[in-house]
Design a protein around this motif. Structure first.
Motif, short mmCIF file in Angstrom:
data_model
loop_
_atom_site.label_atom_id
_atom_site.label_comp_id
_atom_site.label_asym_id
_atom_site.label_seq_id
_atom_site.Cartn_x
_atom_site.Cartn_y
_atom_site.Cartn_z
N GLN A 261 0.85 -1.20 0.00
CA GLN A 261 0.00 0.00 0.00
C GLN A 261 0.88 1.25 0.00
O GLN A 261 2.11 1.14 0.09
N ALA A 262 0.26 2.40 -0.04
CA ALA A 262 1.03 3.65 -0.05
C ALA A 262 1.83 3.78 1.24
O ALA A 262 1.46 3.23 2.27
N ARG A 263 2.90 4.54 1.18
CA ARG A 263 3.78 4.71 2.33
C ARG A 263 3.02 5.35 3.50
O ARG A 263 2.46 6.44 3.35
N PRO A 264 2.99 4.69 4.67
CA PRO A 264 2.24 5.26 5.79
C PRO A 264 3.04 6.33 6.52
O PRO A 264 4.25 6.40 6.39
N SER A 265 2.35 7.15 7.29
CA SER A 265 3.06 8.12 8.11
C SER A 265 2.32 8.24 9.44
O SER A 265 1.22 7.70 9.61
N GLY A 266 2.93 8.92 10.37
CA GLY A 266 2.32 9.22 11.66
C GLY A 266 1.87 7.98 12.42
O GLY A 266 2.57 6.97 12.47
N ALA A 267 0.67 8.07 12.97
CA ALA A 267 0.15 6.99 13.82
C ALA A 267 0.00 5.70 13.04
O ALA A 267 0.26 4.60 13.55
N GLU A 268 -0.38 5.82 11.78
CA GLU A 268 -0.55 4.62 10.96
C GLU A 268 0.79 3.89 10.80
O GLU A 268 0.86 2.66 10.90
N ALA A 269 1.85 4.66 10.57
CA ALA A 269 3.17 4.06 10.41
C ALA A 269 3.58 3.34 11.69
O ALA A 269 4.07 2.20 11.65
N ALA A 270 3.35 3.99 12.82
CA ALA A 270 3.72 3.39 14.10
C ALA A 270 2.94 2.10 14.33
O ALA A 270 3.49 1.08 14.78
N PHE B 166 9.78 3.38 6.59
CA PHE B 166 9.02 3.07 5.37
C PHE B 166 9.42 3.99 4.23
O PHE B 166 9.63 5.18 4.43
N GLY B 167 9.53 3.39 3.06
CA GLY B 167 9.83 4.19 1.87
C GLY B 167 8.95 3.74 0.72
O GLY B 167 8.34 2.67 0.78
N ASP B 168 8.89 4.55 -0.31
CA ASP B 168 8.19 4.13 -1.54
C ASP B 168 9.00 3.10 -2.29
O ASP B 168 8.51 2.43 -3.20
N ASN B 169 10.29 3.03 -1.93
CA ASN B 169 11.19 2.11 -2.62
C ASN B 169 12.44 1.99 -1.77
O ASN B 169 12.54 2.65 -0.74
N LEU B 170 13.40 1.17 -2.21
CA LEU B 170 14.68 1.07 -1.50
C LEU B 170 15.76 1.65 -2.40
O LEU B 170 15.62 1.62 -3.62
N PRO B 171 16.84 2.15 -1.81
CA PRO B 171 17.92 2.66 -2.67
C PRO B 171 18.60 1.50 -3.38
O PRO B 171 19.09 0.59 -2.75
N LYS B 172 18.58 1.55 -4.71
CA LYS B 172 19.14 0.44 -5.48
C LYS B 172 20.11 0.94 -6.52
O LYS B 172 19.94 2.05 -7.03
N THR B 173 21.05 0.10 -6.85
CA THR B 173 21.90 0.41 -7.99
C THR B 173 21.07 0.19 -9.24
O THR B 173 20.01 -0.42 -9.19
N ARG B 174 21.59 0.63 -10.35
CA ARG B 174 20.84 0.44 -11.58
C ARG B 174 20.77 -1.03 -11.97
O ARG B 174 19.97 -1.41 -12.80
N SER B 175 21.61 -1.84 -11.37
CA SER B 175 21.50 -3.28 -11.66
C SER B 175 20.51 -3.92 -10.70
O SER B 175 20.34 -5.12 -10.71
#
Ligand code: 6R9
Length: 660
Positions: free
Chosen positions: A580-589, A614-623
């Motif tokens: 689902q979309a990235r949560p924030s605040g109380a929902e994230a907790a 939580f993130g929308d994605n993870l930091p990734k290399t182009r590979s």
């Protein structure tokens, strides 16, 4: 090192279908055991037999393995051959000239097809052009090209004249190109004006110009530029030449340079434990043998197969399983310029359907992102496509978590196709531990057993072999033909990093943790040994926590790193992407707490992440590799000082700074 506790228990097992066993080149466990036995009895004779059967030699070798300069091992050293002859001419001579070698699908869907005969002609023309510009055997040529038939032609043309290529992935910066030009003493560069990915045109040539302008590149006398986008592109008179101009007058035949089996075929830079990338050097004969053999045994490649490896030629997977392996076997392969999510996340499935791909090889990260995409946009789910042409699936690059494995198996493979989870590295040249489709009962998340002849094992920090069920260091006990020969310009670093004195100096240290199943002896890779966490005296593979997180229905992808902690030594920090979309605040907790309870239930309280972000994605290399270095800095709340030039999505870093 204390023992890595494996807490992930996987009970599902998938034996190969009878029909598959029958039609496979290596058919059944008895055949597999016989090969292992042959290698056990006469190691060097085993590889010599295979090298005679699978490669065409100009001059037969008389010695197989030479250990006299260990750990600088040599294979088939007094034999001569040419790699491009083995990949092209010999198939044309055998009457396969009209067989399709490559079906190329561009980013915008445009198709080009090239037969073995045509590919040979184009390789010869470029080889002649390189020779005409003074490129000699042993010279280093840097290749900075998009995914294209030209990329393969460039690599094969270097091989034809005995030049050593160093392919740099199209996403790397000018600074990285510069480093590699200087480190290898490069004399020529083959590049393109630009590339097309995901509907965008991205320039390439300016990075080469900037790199050369950084200084110390005076030995670069030629830059050959393939016109891909047609965008404006500055050309330096005397140094730069368009590819089409360079080859126009060249003959379509070219006598191959017959080189010794140990002649370096390529350098490929890869990151190690220090900041400086190392130029992994591969040989001609031994490397090609393993490329061909793994195509035939792991992928069971047959005359009528359409093989598709989705890797980029800038990585080792694209070297062995696009530029060399499929061609060495005379196979037909699909090659793709673009990205899996353009024009939508159904692109891979659409291409498999259209081109009737039968053997498909991709990375877990791609699978996980497509799982997520299929949930968000159901029309891109594989069930909307006819994937019945598939017969074998492959996975590479990182451990595949059982959930992604099951989805790949069921949704993509229709529960018919074995998944070969191939463990290997830039340094190993080809598959090391992998199921064989007609042999190995599969267990999700395990790369199962060594490729026949590969002597993999798990040892403790003194080099002592551990009993099955105990986690330790993954090693290879004997040299094998396609192994790294040295780190270019730094033989000492080669010896120290791969054959450390602590382990006795004669074991190849892969740098991964592993454990063998107490009953089957199957290997499970537990992540890089630098990613192993020690929390309150318990060692755990980060991959196990990640897998547990990923098995939660809310989670699309997760990465786990350690950070220093006053009380427990190390604390676990989890970076999570939800479906689902990235949560924030109380929902994230609230969700973070749910995940902690989940981990407690799945593994135990010891594995509970202290921090969850939580993130929308993870930091990734182009590979597609998760950049754990960055995650470790984020976990420690350090400022990011590392080079992020290889990062696909730098915008993600800010999101991952806060705990839920
Ligand atoms: C081919 C390639 C090598 C590292 C390796 C390991 C990880 C690769 C894996 C795997 C678990 C697999 N890795 N394949 N881990 N299961 N099937 O990826 O080479 O880029 O050099 O990376 O990737 O950690 O040590 P390279």
């Amino acid at each position: 090192m204390s023992v890595i506790n494996s807490v992930l228990i996987e009970n599902r097992i998938f034996p190969p279908a009878e029909a598959l066993v029958e039609r496979s080149t290596i058919s059944g466990r008895v055949a597999y055991d016989a090969l292992c036995q042959e290698a056990e009895t006469d190691y060097s004779g085993y590889w010599a037999r295979l090298a005679r059967e699978h490669l065409t030699w100009k001059k037969e070798f008389t010695t197989s393995l030479d250990e006299s300069r260990a750990p600088f091992y040599q294979w088939f050293a007094d034999g001569t051959l040419n790699v491009s002859y083995n990949c092209l001419d010999r198939h044309v001579e055998a009457g396969l000239g009209d067989k399709l070698a490559i079906i190329f699908e561009a980013d915008d869907g445009q198709l080009s097809r090239i037969t073995y005969q045509q590919l040979l002609a184009r390789v010869c023309q470029l080889a002649n052009a390189l020779r005409a510009r003074g490129v000699k055997p042993g010279d280093r040529v840097l290749i900075y090209l998009p995914m294209s038939i030209e990329g393969v032609v460039a690599m094969q043309a270097c091989a034809r004249i005995g030049a050593i290529h160093s392919v740099v992935f199209g996403g790397f910066s000018a600074k990285s190109i510069h480093e590699r030009i200087v480190d290898a003493g490069t004399v020529a560069v083959i590049t393109a004006d630009g590339q097309c990915r995901g509907g965008k045109r991205i320039p390439l040539k300016p990075a080469v110009d900037d790199a050369i302008a950084m200084g110390g590149c005076e030995m670069v006398h030629s830059v050959i530029v393939f016109q891909r986008t047609g965008d404006d592109c500055s050309m330096q008179a005397g140094r730069d030449v368009w590819w089409h101009d360079a080859v126009r007058e060249q003959a379509q035949t070219c006598e191959p340079e017959w080189v010794g089996a140990e002649h370096p075929l390529f350098l490929l830079y890869t990151s190690g434990s220090t900041g400086k990338p190392k130029g992994v050097q591969h040989s001609s004969g031994g490397y090609l043998l393993h490329a061909a053999l793994t195509m035939k045994w792991t992928f069971d490649i047959q005359a009528d197969d359409v093989f598709w490896c989705t890797a980029d030629i800038g990585w080792v997977t694209g070297h062995t399983y696009i530029a060399y392996g499929p061609l060495a076997c005379g196979a037909t392969q699909l090659m793709f310029e673009g990205v899996p999510t353009y024009p939508n996340a159904g692109r891979f499935w659409h291409m498999i359907q259209n081109h009737k791909v039968s053997v498909f090889y991709t990375a877990p990260t791609a699978i996980r992102s497509l799982i997520k995409a299929g949930e968000i946009s159901p029309e891109t789910h594989p069930k909307n496509y006819d994937l019945t042409s598939l017969r074998i699936l492959g996975s590479v690059g990182e451990p595949i978590n059982p959930d992604a494995w099951m989805w790949y198996y069921e949704q993509v493979g229709g529960s018919r196709c074995p998944i070969v989870d191939t463990f290997w590295q830039t340094e190993t040249g080809g598959h090391m531990i992998t199921p064989l489709p007609g042999v190995t009962p599969l267990v999700p998340g395990s790369c199962t057993l060594p490729f026949p002849g590969i002597q993999a094992s798990v040892v403790d920090e003194t080099g002592l072999e551990l009993e099955w069920g105990k986690g330790g260091l993954l090693v290879v006990k004997k040299p094998w033909p396609s192994m790294i020969r040295t780190i270019y310009g730094d033989p000492q670093r080669y010896a120290n990093s791969y054959f450390p004195a602590d382990l006795g100096g004669n074991l190849y240290l892969a740098g991964d943790g592993a454990m063998r199943d107490p009953n089957t002896g199957y290997f499970t890779i537990m992540g890089r040994i630098d990613d192993v966490l020690n929390v309150a005296g318990h060692r755990m593979g980060t991959m196990e926590i990640e897998s547990a997180l990923a098995s939660n229905p809310l989670v699309a992808e997760a990465a786990v790193v350690g950070r220093p902690d006053d009380v427990t030594g190390e604390a676990i920090c989890a970076f999570v992407v939800l479906k689902q979309a990235r949560p924030s605040g109380a929902e994230a907790a609230e969700i973070a707490n749910q995940l902690r309870s989940w981990i407690t239930k799945e593994i135990g309280p010891i594995a509970k992440p202290k921090d969850i972000r939580f993130g929308d994605n993870l930091p990734k290399t182009r590979s597609g590799k998760i950049m754990r270095r960055l995650l470790r800095s984020l976990a420690k709340n350090e400022d990011i000082t590392q080079d992020v030039s290889t990062l696909e999505n730098p915008g993600i870093l800010d999101q991952l700074k806060q705990n839920a």
